[in-house]
Write a protein that holds these residues in place. Structure first.
Motif, mmCIF file in Angstrom:
data_model
loop_
_atom_site.group_PDB
_atom_site.id
_atom_site.type_symbol
_atom_site.label_atom_id
_atom_site.label_comp_id
_atom_site.label_asym_id
_atom_site.label_seq_id
_atom_site.Cartn_x
_atom_site.Cartn_y
_atom_site.Cartn_z
ATOM 1 N N THR A 242 0.838 -1.198 0.000
ATOM 2 C CA THR A 242 0.000 0.000 0.000
ATOM 3 C C THR A 242 0.878 1.254 0.000
ATOM 4 N N ASP A 243 0.215 2.410 0.057
ATOM 5 C CA ASP A 243 0.859 3.713 0.281
ATOM 6 C C ASP A 243 1.817 4.088 -0.848
ATOM 7 N N PHE A 244 1.243 4.586 -1.927
ATOM 8 C CA PHE A 244 2.020 4.963 -3.109
ATOM 9 C C PHE A 244 2.199 6.475 -3.232
ATOM 10 N N GLY A 245 2.066 7.182 -2.128
ATOM 11 C CA GLY A 245 2.185 8.638 -2.183
ATOM 12 C C GLY A 245 3.579 9.140 -2.505
ATOM 13 N N SER A 246 4.596 8.277 -2.373
ATOM 14 C CA SER A 246 5.981 8.681 -2.657
ATOM 15 C C SER A 246 6.557 7.947 -3.859
ATOM 16 N N SER A 247 5.697 7.330 -4.659
ATOM 17 C CA SER A 247 6.157 6.492 -5.766
ATOM 18 C C SER A 247 6.452 7.311 -7.019
ATOM 19 N N PHE A 248 7.197 6.669 -7.949
ATOM 20 C CA PHE A 248 7.542 7.299 -9.224
ATOM 21 C C PHE A 248 7.398 6.275 -10.339
ATOM 22 N N HIS A 249 6.963 6.751 -11.497
ATOM 23 C CA HIS A 249 7.007 5.933 -12.704
ATOM 24 C C HIS A 249 8.301 6.274 -13.443
ATOM 25 N N LYS A 250 8.850 5.303 -14.147
ATOM 26 C CA LYS A 250 10.159 5.511 -14.785
ATOM 27 C C LYS A 250 10.150 6.638 -15.812
ATOM 28 N N ARG A 257 13.361 11.182 -5.091
ATOM 29 C CA ARG A 257 13.843 11.173 -3.711
ATOM 30 C C ARG A 257 13.172 10.031 -2.951
ATOM 31 N N GLN A 258 13.910 9.435 -2.025
ATOM 32 C CA GLN A 258 13.375 8.363 -1.192
ATOM 33 C C GLN A 258 12.929 8.976 0.139
ATOM 34 N N VAL A 259 11.690 8.690 0.559
ATOM 35 C CA VAL A 259 11.164 9.308 1.782
ATOM 36 C C VAL A 259 11.083 8.315 2.934
ATOM 37 N N ILE A 260 11.624 7.148 2.758
ATOM 38 C CA ILE A 260 11.570 6.082 3.758
ATOM 39 C C ILE A 260 12.322 6.525 5.022
#
Length: 406
Positions: A242-250, A257-260
């Motif tokens: 779940t939780d794709f608010g920080s995802s990117f498509h190629k 940026r990684q928000v983990i």
């Protein structure tokens, strides 16, 4: 049960909802209870009056603060691929069945209709020792393979808290039974009681707050067995990322940026480098290690879980992976932490239920996640058939690929 604060109902805040409200473009989502709340907004248990096959769903209503439109853009990509919420769930990924906007007294809110899911993996494995952690790890890898290879999406916040268990049997229940397994009638607190004598705007607030409902999994299993004769299989449940608010498509413009959280970040990103699909691979290794041991692979004695700087974390990484290389991105942090002892492998060897043979196999696989240089990490496909998942002596049987979407 817990509930949100009444003060969260304001302009740009939560949307006021009451039990039995009908929501959606066709008013077909009837609110039955509340599943949870957080900084993002509130999730409601709803009945879909138009879908008899999948009647019970979750409705997440975001607060109305202006934010990025990542989830909406990703939904368009899934739709272009012909991947519905039901198909995505077969591939261990949670995608909305539908998205729409709600205009209310506190602004415009994005609403997402989702499958009802269980607990995050970090809680599920800790609370239920019957679940096969190795099976779950294989599910997690299949989910990332689907995201990377089929959808070309980098998740960006891949960790146990954002991976939930799928729940079997809910769609077998009638309305009285779904209410029963979620604790009966909703428990509420009046707005007057919640405000504790402080003033509040009745135009922006609900008349009452609803306490979070909790699923009684034992009662669910009992009802399903009585109705269908089917025994739910807790040892090998399926997962949903779940939780794709920080995802990117190629195809999207970077730099990404990684928000983990800091203790799971790819060191390349933490030192200023751009995130990539390989950043997800680092997070995957960290997730698998944590699920198998309930420990962090790189925490040294003397460090807690809350690091003020990523540099505090480098000693543990260097102990396991060797000295930080001479790349410009690492130059600021290089130098003084190297130690010859491999702590993560020792943790695996000492974990109850993991033999030395399994620890060797597992650490051998994870070393291909934990490379200083992103290009040195394996692509996701190489993990699928690793011997750790199929070694007969580990007595799990063959782990199969459930996802058939290409």
């Amino acid at each position: 049960g817990k509930t949100e604060k009444l003060k969260r109902y304001h302009s740009a805040g939560n949307h006021p909802v009451h039990i039995n409200d009908r929501l959606g473009p066709d008013k077909n989502y009837r609110v039955l209870n509340k599943l949870g709340s957080g900084s993002y907004g509130i999730v409601w248990l709803v009945e879909d009056l138009k879908d008899s096959r999948c009647r019970w769903k979750a409705l997440k209503i975001n607060d109305s603060r202006e934010g990025n439109d990542t989830e909406v853009k990703l939904q368009v990509l899934f739709e272009k691929k012909g991947i519905t919420g039901r198909k995505a769930l077969e591939c261990q990924v949670c995608v909305p069945y539908e998205m729409f906007y709600i205009n209310g007294p506190n602004g415009r809110h994005l609403a997402s209709v989702l499958p009802i899911l269980g607990s995050p993996l970090d809680k599920s494995l800790k609370n239920d020792r019957d679940i096969s952690a190795r099976w779950i790890c294989h599910q997690v890898i299949l989910a990332m393979q689907f995201l990377h290879e089929t959808m070309h999406i980098m998740h960006g916040d891949f960790r146990p808290e954002n991976i939930l268990l799928q729940i079997e049997g809910l769609q077998e229940l009638d309305r009285s039974e779904i209410m029963k397994v979620y604790g009966g009638d909703p428990k509420v607190i009046s707005a007057e009681e919640a405000c504790r004598g402080k003033p509040y705007d009745k135009r922006q607030c609900p008349r009452y707050l609803v306490l979070n409902a909790t699923l009684d999994t034992k009662l669910l299993a009992k009802i399903v067995k009585q109705k269908t004769g089917k025994r739910l299989t807790p040892r090998r449940p399926y997962v949903a990322v779940t939780d794709f608010g920080s995802s990117f498509h190629k195809s999207w413009a970077g730099p990404w940026r990684q928000v983990i959280p800091i203790i799971m970040q790819d060191p390349w990103c933490a030192c200023g480098g751009p995130a990539s699909f390989e950043s997800d691979i680092w997070a995957l290794g960290h997730t698998i290690f944590t699920l198998m041991t309930e420990k962090d692979p790189f925490i040294r004695n003397g460090y807690g879980n809350n690091f003020s700087q990523f540099a505090d974390y480098f000693p543990g990484i260097e102990e396991a992976m060797g000295a930080m290389p001479h790349y410009a991105v690492y130059q600021k942090y290089r130098g003084k932490y190297i130690d010859a002892k491999n702590i993560p492998h020792a943790i695996l060897c000492q974990t109850k239920g993991i033999s030395r043979k399994e620890a060797d196999l597992l650490w051998g696989m994870l070393t291909h996640c934990f490379w200083w240089e992103p290009q040195g990490r394996w692509k996701i496909r190489k993990f699928i058939d690793h011997p750790w998942f199929y070694e007969a002596s580990l007595n799990e049987g063959k782990l199969h690929d459930k996802c058939h979407v290409q």
